[in-house]
Design a protein around this motif. Structure first.
Motif, short mmCIF file in Angstrom:
data_model
loop_
_atom_site.label_atom_id
_atom_site.label_comp_id
_atom_site.label_asym_id
_atom_site.label_seq_id
_atom_site.Cartn_x
_atom_site.Cartn_y
_atom_site.Cartn_z
N LEU A 166 8.37 5.65 -5.76
CA LEU A 166 7.38 6.45 -6.45
C LEU A 166 8.04 7.61 -7.20
O LEU A 166 9.17 8.01 -6.89
N MET A 225 1.56 6.44 -7.65
CA MET A 225 0.87 6.16 -6.39
C MET A 225 0.70 4.65 -6.22
O MET A 225 0.76 3.90 -7.18
N VAL A 234 1.76 8.42 -1.91
CA VAL A 234 1.95 9.37 -2.99
C VAL A 234 3.17 10.22 -2.67
O VAL A 234 3.65 10.22 -1.54
N TYR A 241 -3.62 14.42 -8.48
CA TYR A 241 -3.66 13.05 -8.99
C TYR A 241 -5.02 12.74 -9.61
O TYR A 241 -5.11 11.93 -10.53
N ILE A 248 -5.88 3.77 -9.20
CA ILE A 248 -4.42 3.81 -9.09
C ILE A 248 -3.79 3.37 -10.40
O ILE A 248 -2.84 4.00 -10.90
N ILE A 301 -3.42 8.57 3.98
CA ILE A 301 -2.51 8.92 2.89
C ILE A 301 -1.14 9.21 3.49
O ILE A 301 -1.03 9.80 4.57
N HIS A 303 2.61 10.84 2.41
CA HIS A 303 3.23 11.65 1.36
C HIS A 303 4.56 12.24 1.81
O HIS A 303 4.87 12.31 3.00
#
Length: 361
Positions: A166, A225, A234, A241, A248, A301, A303
């Motif tokens: 990413l 993402m 992410v 975002y 996405i 999520i 990250h």
């Protein structure tokens, strides 16, 4: 220490970091005092260590670097890339937190999880591996990290798995420094340049000297993402975002189009928004996570970006009496169990995290 006063829009609130003090430092989008988030600063190294020519440790590196000698060579060996194999189903899923140029740590962590062999070659068959961004800056060999990820992508695909990555804010910073240099941009708090911001946030001449067109092309095409097995992946713990699309695909297309237009102010605004952090922490954090999950899908999520020690408020002594650094054993689950933080703080005596998903938490 006054918290949260006079901050610009790109600075996240730090009122709940528990009773720590750090020297004045520079934020990723410009100079600030103590009020800005602490993830971009640390006391200087007390003694110089051996590093590649052109590596310049910054005040964002705590005295925990112990990486001497040659780094791993990452040229693709045709003998290693075998013919594609027949895949009967997806292999296990792994994610990697922020690497920031620490190639030796990355190889060691991948070996520990059985993803690469002693020579640093892919050995995990149909496994799926996602990097969450921030490959360069601060550490000694960011280009070596990028080369390794690019090579593993080819080797994993040949084995029936994959290795993907990413876009992190430091990829945007490195792209901007290379493309725009000292071109002034409107930072929202005065005039800034990508070159100055890159240097202030651990940009390494050793990396810039080796940065080639194929590195730039690879970085500029990275997704922002992705959703995999119910995990929304992410880089940054921010709701920014949502400014770039309601799916996405739309977010990824918008980010790539912004980079392709090559407008310094547009890319700076993208970098600034990707630099935001701490949106999922404290009161309202779970609702912020839900806003992303409801829009883009997934049940959790995952990250990088914000070091776990700062999400927890765990930092060392300003006077340097405690050099043991923060104790990071694994990912940090928070925001009512909806968020998984993967930046173990490798630049601050933490740990470079490679984790198989799902977590049994």
């Amino acid at each position: 220490m006054t918290q949260g006063a006079g901050q610009g829009p790109e600075v996240e609130r730090t009122a709940t970091l528990r009773d720590f003090r750090v020297p004045a430092y520079v934020n990723e989008t410009g100079p600030y005092d103590h009020d800005t988030h602490p993830g971009n600063a640390a006391p200087p190294l007390e003694e110089p260590l051996e590093h590649p020519d052109g590596y310049t440790p910054t005040q964002r590196d705590l005295p925990v670097i112990n990486r001497r000698g040659d780094t791993l060579q990452v040229a693709v060996d045709p003998a290693v890339v075998q013919a594609p194999v027949t895949v009967t189903g997806p292999g296990p899923l792994f994610v990697v937190g922020d690497v920031h140029g620490y190639l030796d740590d990355l190889v060691a962590a991948l070996r520990e999880k059985g993803l690469v062999d002693a020579a640093g070659n892919w050995c995990a068959g149909t496994a799926r591996l996602w990097f969450l961004g921030d490959f360069a800056d601060r550490g000694p060999d960011g280009i070596g990290v990028i080369d390794l990820v690019m090579r593993l992508s080819a080797e994993a695909a040949a084995a029936g798995g994959y290795c993907k990555a990413l876009m992190g804010n430091h990829e945007l910073l490195l792209l901007g420094a290379k493309r725009f240099g000292d071109t002034p941009v409107n930072s929202g708090a005065g005039t800034a340049t990508f070159q100055a911001a890159w240097l202030l946030n651990g940009g390494q001449k050793y990396d810039m000297d080796r940065l080639q067109d194929h590195h730039l092309q690879w970085m500029s095409r990275l997704d922002a993402m992705e959703e995999v097995d119910g995990h929304l992946l992410v880089h940054s713990d921010t709701t920014a975002y949502l400014d770039y699309g309601d799916s996405i695909e739309a977010v990824n297309d918008t980010v790539r189009e912004t980079i392709t237009r090559n407008d310094a102010d547009e890319v700076w605004d993208l970098f600034r928004k990707f630099t935001k952090r701490f949106s999922f922490r404290d009161e309202g954090g779970a609702d912020a996570v839900r806003s992303l999950l409801d829009t883009y899908g997934g049940t959790r999520i995952v990250h990088g970006h914000s070091p776990i020690p700062y999400l927890l408020g765990e930092v060392g002594s300003e006077e340097g009496e405690d050099n043991s650094g923060p104790h990071v054993e694994g990912p940090h689950v928070y925001a009512d169990g909806l968020a998984i933080a993967m930046d173990g703080g490798v630049t601050m005596a933490g740990k470079l995290l490679v984790q198989q998903l799902p977590l049994n938490i």
